[in-house]
Design a protein around this motif. Structure first.
Motif, PDB file in Angstrom:
ATOM      1  N   LYS A   3      52.712  49.513  31.276  1.00  0.00           N
ATOM      2  CA  LYS A   3      51.158  49.452  31.682  1.00  0.00           C
ATOM      3  C   LYS A   3      50.270  49.409  30.671  1.00  0.00           C
ATOM      4  N   ILE A   4      50.769  49.788  29.436  1.00  0.00           N
ATOM      5  CA  ILE A   4      49.675  49.682  28.282  1.00  0.00           C
ATOM      6  C   ILE A   4      49.690  48.151  27.796  1.00  0.00           C
ATOM      7  N   LEU A   5      50.979  47.480  27.944  1.00  0.00           N
ATOM      8  CA  LEU A   5      51.075  45.939  27.781  1.00  0.00           C
ATOM      9  C   LEU A   5      50.155  45.464  28.651  1.00  0.00           C
ATOM     10  N   PHE A   6      49.960  45.562  29.945  1.00  0.00           N
ATOM     11  CA  PHE A   6      49.501  44.929  30.894  1.00  0.00           C
ATOM     12  C   PHE A   6      47.863  45.216  30.629  1.00  0.00           C
ATOM     13  N   CYS A   7      47.713  46.448  30.264  1.00  0.00           N
ATOM     14  CA  CYS A   7      46.025  46.743  30.129  1.00  0.00           C
ATOM     15  C   CYS A   7      45.645  45.939  28.715  1.00  0.00           C
ATOM     16  N   LEU A   8      46.313  45.950  27.736  1.00  0.00           N
ATOM     17  CA  LEU A   8      46.265  45.098  26.573  1.00  0.00           C
ATOM     18  C   LEU A   8      46.057  43.563  27.045  1.00  0.00           C
ATOM     19  N   MET A   9      46.756  42.892  27.637  1.00  0.00           N
ATOM     20  CA  MET A   9      46.543  41.451  27.965  1.00  0.00           C
ATOM     21  C   MET A   9      45.399  41.505  28.828  1.00  0.00           C
ATOM     22  N   ALA A  10      45.148  42.263  29.906  1.00  0.00           N
ATOM     23  CA  ALA A  10      43.874  42.046  30.723  1.00  0.00           C
ATOM     24  C   ALA A  10      42.694  42.287  29.686  1.00  0.00           C
ATOM     25  N   LEU A  11      42.858  43.173  28.870  1.00  0.00           N
ATOM     26  CA  LEU A  11      41.664  43.305  27.729  1.00  0.00           C
ATOM     27  C   LEU A  11      41.189  42.059  26.985  1.00  0.00           C
ATOM     28  N   MET A  12      42.670  41.456  26.727  1.00  0.00           N
ATOM     29  CA  MET A  12      42.464  40.216  25.824  1.00  0.00           C
ATOM     30  C   MET A  12      41.968  39.017  26.552  1.00  0.00           C
ATOM     31  N   GLY A  13      42.248  39.048  28.042  1.00  0.00           N
ATOM     32  CA  GLY A  13      41.826  37.984  28.712  1.00  0.00           C
ATOM     33  C   GLY A  13      40.210  38.032  29.045  1.00  0.00           C
ATOM     34  N   VAL A  14      39.732  39.419  29.100  1.00  0.00           N
ATOM     35  CA  VAL A  14      38.356  39.624  29.399  1.00  0.00           C
ATOM     36  C   VAL A  14      37.597  39.214  28.028  1.00  0.00           C
ATOM     37  N   MET A  15      38.224  39.357  26.612  1.00  0.00           N
ATOM     38  CA  MET A  15      37.645  39.331  25.380  1.00  0.00           C
ATOM     39  C   MET A  15      37.696  37.680  25.199  1.00  0.00           C
ATOM     40  N   THR A  16      38.723  37.139  25.833  1.00  0.00           N
ATOM     41  CA  THR A  16      38.675  35.682  25.783  1.00  0.00           C
ATOM     42  C   THR A  16      37.798  34.916  26.658  1.00  0.00           C
ATOM     43  N   ALA A  17      37.534  35.261  27.665  1.00  0.00           N
ATOM     44  CA  ALA A  17      36.723  34.830  28.661  1.00  0.00           C
ATOM     45  C   ALA A  17      35.210  35.190  28.172  1.00  0.00           C
ATOM     46  N   SER A  18      35.162  36.256  27.632  1.00  0.00           N
ATOM     47  CA  SER A  18      33.656  36.684  27.017  1.00  0.00           C
ATOM     48  C   SER A  18      33.397  36.008  25.898  1.00  0.00           C
ATOM     49  N   ALA A  19      34.343  35.735  24.716  1.00  0.00           N
ATOM     50  CA  ALA A  19      34.199  34.405  23.664  1.00  0.00           C
ATOM     51  C   ALA A  19      33.951  33.116  24.211  1.00  0.00           C
ATOM     52  N   GLN A  20      34.685  32.636  25.304  1.00  0.00           N
ATOM     53  CA  GLN A  20      34.425  31.188  25.733  1.00  0.00           C
ATOM     54  C   GLN A  20      32.920  31.088  26.306  1.00  0.00           C
ATOM     55  N   GLN A  21      32.475  32.239  26.936  1.00  0.00           N
ATOM     56  CA  GLN A  21      31.032  32.363  27.453  1.00  0.00           C
ATOM     57  C   GLN A  21      30.096  32.296  26.505  1.00  0.00           C
ATOM     58  N   LYS A  22      30.364  32.958  25.272  1.00  0.00           N
ATOM     59  CA  LYS A  22      29.460  32.939  24.350  1.00  0.00           C
ATOM     60  C   LYS A  22      29.395  31.647  23.504  1.00  0.00           C
ATOM     61  N   VAL A  23      30.378  30.719  23.497  1.00  0.00           N
ATOM     62  CA  VAL A  23      30.731  29.443  22.996  1.00  0.00           C
ATOM     63  C   VAL A  23      29.831  28.478  23.860  1.00  0.00           C
ATOM     64  N   GLU A  24      29.910  28.642  25.008  1.00  0.00           N
ATOM     65  CA  GLU A  24      29.146  27.968  26.117  1.00  0.00           C
ATOM     66  C   GLU A  24      27.798  28.095  25.947  1.00  0.00           C
ATOM     67  N   LYS A  25      27.273  29.335  25.996  1.00  0.00           N
ATOM     68  CA  LYS A  25      25.881  29.730  25.474  1.00  0.00           C
ATOM     69  C   LYS A  25      25.387  28.892  24.381  1.00  0.00           C
ATOM     70  N   ASN A  26      26.049  29.282  23.278  1.00  0.00           N
ATOM     71  CA  ASN A  26      25.817  28.514  22.075  1.00  0.00           C
ATOM     72  C   ASN A  26      25.686  26.976  22.310  1.00  0.00           C
ATOM     73  N   ASP A  27      26.570  26.553  22.766  1.00  0.00           N
ATOM     74  CA  ASP A  27      26.622  24.897  23.106  1.00  0.00           C
ATOM     75  C   ASP A  27      25.384  24.459  23.893  1.00  0.00           C
ATOM     76  N   ALA A  28      25.008  25.292  24.730  1.00  0.00           N
ATOM     77  CA  ALA A  28      23.840  25.253  25.603  1.00  0.00           C
ATOM     78  C   ALA A  28      22.432  25.287  24.765  1.00  0.00           C
ATOM     79  N   GLN A  29      22.294  26.106  24.067  1.00  0.00           N
ATOM     80  CA  GLN A  29      21.195  26.414  23.156  1.00  0.00           C
ATOM     81  C   GLN A  29      21.096  25.263  22.229  1.00  0.00           C
TER      82      GLN A  29
END
Length: 202
Positions: A3-29
């Motif tokens: 359960k802990i591993l699943f939560c960590l993986m899910a959190l990493m997925g959110v962080m990766t998506a967030s980082a990707q969104q930030k990169v895309e926003k920076n590219d747009a700017q």
């Protein structure tokens, strides 16, 4: 543990998506800033414009939208100083330029009938792409018109030995900038309507 591993993986997925969104926003700017800071540059240093930069700008021009994908353009890149002086006429900035890119319409590739006139729109889109690419590369550029002024079309056609089916629309003077004018803020809300002419945003 699972359960802990699943939560960590899910959190990493959110962080990766967030980082990707930030990169895309920076590219747009970056893209928006490039558009907003582009301005006409008419004074250049003697530093030549590299072949790789010229090709990058030409590639940007050819990436422009075009009616029915006809791509009715032809580009002449001029680096020879004597030829630049011949092209310049009253437009001294062309004589100073490291390169002039002459954006032409190829009437053999243009659409038939009345739709032939779309070549001007296609070549205009290509011209703007070249100007934006020049700005992104740290170069200065200015759009100088030819078409539809018969005398200018004739002068440029003669200088470049253009065949009859190739019509010069404009000459873009490009070089390393020797001036840094402030880009103009051209935003005017009164030039915008919403849904119908004359209606402002609700």
């Amino acid at each position: 543990m699972k359960k802990i591993l699943f939560c960590l993986m899910a959190l990493m997925g959110v962080m990766t998506a967030s980082a990707q969104q930030k990169v895309e926003k920076n590219d747009a700017q970056v893209a928006i800033n490039n558009i907003m800071t582009r301005t006409s540059i008419r004074q250049y240093t003697n530093e030549p414009v590299s072949k790789s930069d010229i090709e990058t700008m030409l590639r940007a021009g050819m990436a422009a939208p075009t009616a029915v994908n006809r791509q009715p353009w032809h580009f002449v890149a001029v680096t020879d100083k004597a030829k630049l002086a011949e092209l310049a006429g009253a437009r001294g900035m062309i004589k100073q330029a490291g390169v002039a890119i002459v954006v032409c319409g190829n009437m053999e590739k243009a659409l038939p009938g009345k739709a032939q006139a779309y070549w001007v729109q296609d070549c205009s889109a290509a011209t703007e792409n070249i100007l934006l690419a020049a700005n992104a590369l740290g170069l200065g550029a200015v759009w100088t018109g030819c078409y539809p002024m018969d005398d200018r079309v004739a002068e440029v056609s003669k200088a470049l030995k253009l065949p009859e089916n190739i019509v010069p629309m404009c000459v873009i003077a490009i070089g390393h900038p020797a001036e840094r004018p402030q880009a103009k803020d051209k935003w005017k809300p009164e030039n915008v309507s919403y849904n119908e002419f004359g209606k402002t945003a609700e």
